[in-house]
Design an enzyme around this catalytic site. Structure first.
Site, PDB file in Angstrom:
ATOM      1  N   ASP A 180      40.740  33.179  46.615  1.00 26.45           N
ATOM      2  CA  ASP A 180      42.085  33.663  46.928  1.00 26.45           C
ATOM      3  C   ASP A 180      42.539  33.252  48.329  1.00 26.45           C
ATOM      4  O   ASP A 180      41.764  33.297  49.281  1.00 26.45           O
ATOM      5  CB  ASP A 180      42.091  35.185  46.798  1.00 26.45           C
ATOM      6  CG  ASP A 180      43.487  35.776  46.862  1.00 26.45           C
ATOM      7  OD1 ASP A 180      44.458  35.047  46.597  1.00 26.45           O
ATOM      8  OD2 ASP A 180      43.598  36.979  47.176  1.00 26.45           O
ATOM      9  N   GLU A 290      46.960  28.230  41.403  1.00 29.24           N
ATOM     10  CA  GLU A 290      48.124  29.010  41.835  1.00 29.24           C
ATOM     11  C   GLU A 290      48.557  28.569  43.230  1.00 29.24           C
ATOM     12  O   GLU A 290      47.723  28.426  44.131  1.00 29.24           O
ATOM     13  CB  GLU A 290      47.798  30.505  41.859  1.00 29.24           C
ATOM     14  CG  GLU A 290      48.927  31.371  42.420  1.00 29.24           C
ATOM     15  CD  GLU A 290      48.697  32.851  42.207  1.00 29.24           C
ATOM     16  OE1 GLU A 290      48.518  33.263  41.044  1.00 29.24           O
ATOM     17  OE2 GLU A 290      48.681  33.600  43.201  1.00 29.24           O
TER      18      GLU A 290
END
Length: 510
Positions: A180, A290
């Site tokens: 992340d 992403e």
């Protein structure tokens, strides 16, 4: 006869079926200390997780000699051997080779995905118990480099904790692992090398946040210095055109707005394309990719969102999800702050853009944003990615306050004293003066502090400092006690997580 010997007798000597044994130990967990859903038979061996001398261990039972693939010590029985193994990273590598469901997998094509950042490595089993009955894909291993640094963990630690939890719960529906908010090629490569299946690229350092505050003349001057060929190509592609993104929403760029959008986001787009092509595209397996543009000072307009996403897709980037910066504030550990009507109106357009271009909208800092959850679920028609993280730590803090008030009081005082240091890593709006004086609270009132926004935020962002605090002799100030308590009250923690994250899912329509 100890619990392990009793279990061994049922399996090896009495030759009872796994289903029967699971039922027996499940009804009497206190006596056996064996997690019933973790009992599996393969390679002529029984594998399961049990509490052995107060600590969770992987146990391997075999009528002959157990496998050498796992590090541990052996206990001899009349008709076989038990091998007792730590839940270590190395043993987890061996586990993943034997039980494929303990490996993370990509989730592209799945409608609902939920990131469940587990900073302690203790929450995943509680999450799994909730997700077993839900039509959603959990990203159990989700950590940023910032979180790794603040907790002193590695990506191997994060993935191993998730895999052991998956095995403990016998969860075979699949889970993901998200590197992340990664910013560099080295960080992305590290996550990929550890087996992570999702990469969230944080482009905040390549977004020019100064542009919105410039005058029209300053913007024009800056834009005039932009590369001529790229500028002409982009103008031909976007100016004097209208883009229908569905449900009556259209994207159209004014000249002045277009110049700002290009100046703000072009470098971030170029960086993302470079990172995708050089590190991710040919890594040898399918990766959920992403792009995050949420860590910025200003909200992402629908026009900016469309421009960024369309440029990525035209460049061949396979986008699984994209995270804009929405209007209002998504502060850590508390509900949404802002105009909910404005959010609804803008979010609908963002959702339509994502649907039109073929990826999911991603909502970051999604922990406890209860006001917007129904909107997210409805406007995306049940196709979205949501990231939670700190809320799992706060539920752990709630259990600590309830079960060990003395420990909580020390953590609370430490958090207040070190708050300014923690603010270097996170932005919050908490006001210390709004937090009740802990010395005036009774022990049974401490748990309620986790229902107050200001207290929640202070304990939320100081987690790293709490976990890494040391005594003068070098021992951990809080960490060992925290882990011991949460392991002793494991079922309390699991139930708290099921209740709290369950509220998230219910409002999202899951």
């Amino acid at each position: 006869m100890d619990n392990l010997e009793k279990f061994y007798t049922m399996l090896i000597e009495e030759n009872k079926s796994i289903e029967t044994v699971r039922e027996v130990v499940g009804k009497d967990f206190k006596s056996f200390g064996i997690y019933p859903d973790s009992i599996f038979y393969t390679n002529d061996s029984y594998f399961f997780i049990a509490i052995y001398e107060g600590i969770k261990k992987l146990i391997i039972l075999n009528k002959n000699k157990p496998t050498d693939d796992f590090n541990g010590f052996e206990i001899k029985y009349p008709k076989g051997t038990a091998k007792v193994c730590d839940l270590s990273n190395n043993n987890c590598v061996s586990l993943r080779k034997i039980f494929s469901f303990t490996n993370p997998s990509n989730h592209r094509g799945t409608d609902i995905t939920i990131g469940l950042g587990d900073r302690l490595g203790l929450a995943s089993a509680g999450h799994i118990r909730l997700f077993k009955g839900k039509n959603a894909f959990p990203i159990l291993a989700q950590q940023s480099i910032r979180e790794l640094n603040l907790t002193g963990r590695t990506y191997k630690d994060v993935l191993a904790a998730a895999s052991w939890a998956v095995f403990q719960e016998g969860y075979n529906k699949g889970f993901g692992a998200d590197g992340d908010h990664l910013k560099t090629a080295e960080e992305v490569q590290m996550a990929l090398d550890c087996g992570f299946t999702m990469i969230t690229l944080d482009c905040s350092e390549h977004i020019d946040n100064s542009i919105p505050d410039l005058s029209k003349k300053e913007v024009d001057t800056k834009y005039s210095m932009f590369l001529k060929d790229e500028k002409m190509s982009l103008e031909k592609k976007y100016l004097d055109k209208e883009f229908d993104v569905g449900n009556g929403h259209k994207i159209k760029f004014s000249v002045d707005e277009f110049k700002k959008v290009v100046l703000i986001y072009y470098d971030a787009i170029s960086y993302t394309i470079k990172m995708y092509n050089n590190v991710i595209k040919d890594c040898g397996r399918n990766i959920d990719f992403e792009m995050s543009i949420d860590e910025t000072l200003t909200s992402t307009s629908p026009e900016s969102h469309y421009f960024v996403a369309n440029e990525l897709i035209d460049a061949g980037v396979r986008v699984t999800s994209l995270a804009p910066r929405f209007c209002g504030e998504f502060q850590k550990g508390i509900d949404y702050i802002g105009d909910i009507k404005k959010f609804t109106k803008e979010f609908e357009v963002h959702a339509e853009i994502a649907k039109k271009l073929g990826y999911k909208i991603s909502v970051h800092s999604g922990s406890d944003k209860f006001k917007v959850f129904p909107i997210v679920g409805q406007k995306t028609e049940g196709k979205f990615h949501l990231k939670t993280a700190g809320t799992n730590w706060l539920e752990a803090v709630r259990i600590i306050a309830k079960r060990n008030p003395k420990l909580y009081r020390k953590m609370h005082t430490f958090a207040l004293y070190n708050l300014e240091e923690a603010k270097k890593y996170y932005h919050i709006g908490a006001k210390v003066e709004n937090i009740p004086d802990i010395d005036k609270l009774k022990d049974n009132e401490l748990e309620s502090l986790m229902d107050l926004n200001d207290a929640r935020q202070v304990l939320h962002i100081t987690y790293g400092l709490i976990l890494q605090a040391k005594n003068p002799d070098g021992t951990n100030t809080f960490k060992d006690e925290i882990y011991l308590l949460l392991n002793n009250y494991e079922s309390d923690y699991y139930m708290a997580l099921e209740k709290h994250i369950g509220r998230h899912l219910s409002l999202l329509g899951v």
